[in-house]
Motif scaffolding. Structure first.
Motif, PDB file in Angstrom:
ATOM      1  N   PHE A  44       1.210  -1.520   3.698  1.00 42.15           N
ATOM      2  CA  PHE A  44       1.095  -2.598   4.682  1.00 42.15           C
ATOM      3  C   PHE A  44       1.027  -3.933   3.952  1.00 42.15           C
ATOM      4  N   GLN A  52      -1.990   0.891  10.780  1.00 44.82           N
ATOM      5  CA  GLN A  52      -2.286   1.414   9.455  1.00 44.82           C
ATOM      6  C   GLN A  52      -3.248   2.607   9.521  1.00 44.82           C
ATOM      7  N   ARG A 100       4.860  -1.800   6.737  1.00 42.70           N
ATOM      8  CA  ARG A 100       4.865  -2.989   7.603  1.00 42.70           C
ATOM      9  C   ARG A 100       5.117  -4.195   6.710  1.00 42.70           C
TER      10      ARG A 100
END
Ligand code: CP
Length: 292
Positions: A44, A52, A100
């Protein structure tokens, strides 16, 4: 079939329904496939709580070992590139990679260069496929099907990957979707309706956070004005259809787009969405590992 999950628009309705069915089976208590010995890495590069850590729970439910990559403590700080960082984990032999990143379509530079299936945990203002899947699962649990339902997505449409992903997939599933919110955050071609009309007509009211971190300049409205004009307060609930529900991908800002006392009211499905996030992410990991 690709085991990646990057954009929902690449999946057929049949594939989407298969993921939702598997997620519902997990929600109903289906015994988890045991992927003991497999490794997932969650990378992330943008802050996240729900995506997450629900990926983390989902991976552990399926028996995977989980590596939580920490950008601040990594060689990114020594100018290693994003691409080389992901390639490094792929060369370790991990079995699934969740990413991400703030850049739209960051994944395009990785395609064809990594072996592990890639699951998109959100790219910039572009896509948030697992969020949309958990939204769809929540809607299906509530209404049984999608055809003919009306959804209103309200808030910072322009900067929202949730709005962009849901607007496309919901219509493909037979829903009618409108958007509403401040003029500065509207987007052409996304069926804008005035707030009160959107509230009156819709079966699903999906509120969005104002994404200040993606703005070049400060919001024109104060938080108080935003709440008065576009926030869902208890008195506005009376405008909603009797069986309409409230959704929000979260994090939410109490007192801005949603009133404190509306967050957990009877119509709210916000925490149910979060619960469904675990089941949906279990289903997409199972698919990524070739078992769906
Ligand atoms: N809905 C969502 O993506 O939340 P997080 O940013 O906390 O992951």
């Amino acid at each position: 079939m690709s085991r990646d999950l990057l954009e929902l628009k690449s999946l057929s309705v049949q594939e989407i329904q298969a993921i939702l069915s598997q997620a519902q089976a997990f929600a109903d208590g289906e015994k988890c496939t045991d992927f003991t010995g497999r490794i997932a890495v969650n990378m992330f590069f943008e802050p996240s709580t729900r995506t997450q850590y629900s990926f983390n729970v989902a991976e552990e439910n399926l028996g995977l070992r989980v590596i939580s990559f920490n950008p601040a403590g990594s060689s990114l700080q020594k100018d290693e590139s994003f691409y080389d960082t992901v390639k490094t984990f792929d060369s370790f032999g991990v079995d699934v990679i969740v990413i991400r990143h703030s850049e739209n379509e960051y994944y395009k530079q990785l395609l064809g260069h990594i072996s592990a299936p890639l699951l998109n945990g959100g790219d910039g203002t572009g896509n948030h496929p697992t969020q949309s899947l958990l939204d769809l699962l929540t809607i299906k649990q509530e209404f049984g099907s999608f055809e003919g339902l009306r959804a209103a997505i309200i808030g910072d449409i322009r900067h929202s990957r949730v709005a962009h992903t849901n607007f496309e997939v919901m219509q493909r599933l037979g829903m009618e979707v409108c958007t509403s919110g401040p003029e500065e955050y509207r987007e052409e071609g996304m069926n804008y309706k005035p707030f009160s009309e959107a509230l009156r007509e819709s079966d699903i009211i999906m509120l969005l956070r104002v994404q200040h971190e993606r703005h070049a300049s400060a919001m024109q409205l104060s938080k108080e004005e935003y709440h008065r004009l576009y926030g869902l307060s208890a008195d506005k609930l009376e405008l909603m259809k009797p069986k309409a529900i409230i959704m929000h991908p979260a994090p939410f800002n109490r007192g801005v787009e949603i009133a404190e006392d509306v967050v957990e009211c009877d119509r709210s499905r916000i925490f149910k969405q979060m619960k469904n996030g675990v089941f949906v992410r279990m289903a997409v990991i199972k698919r990524a590992l070739g078992d769906l």
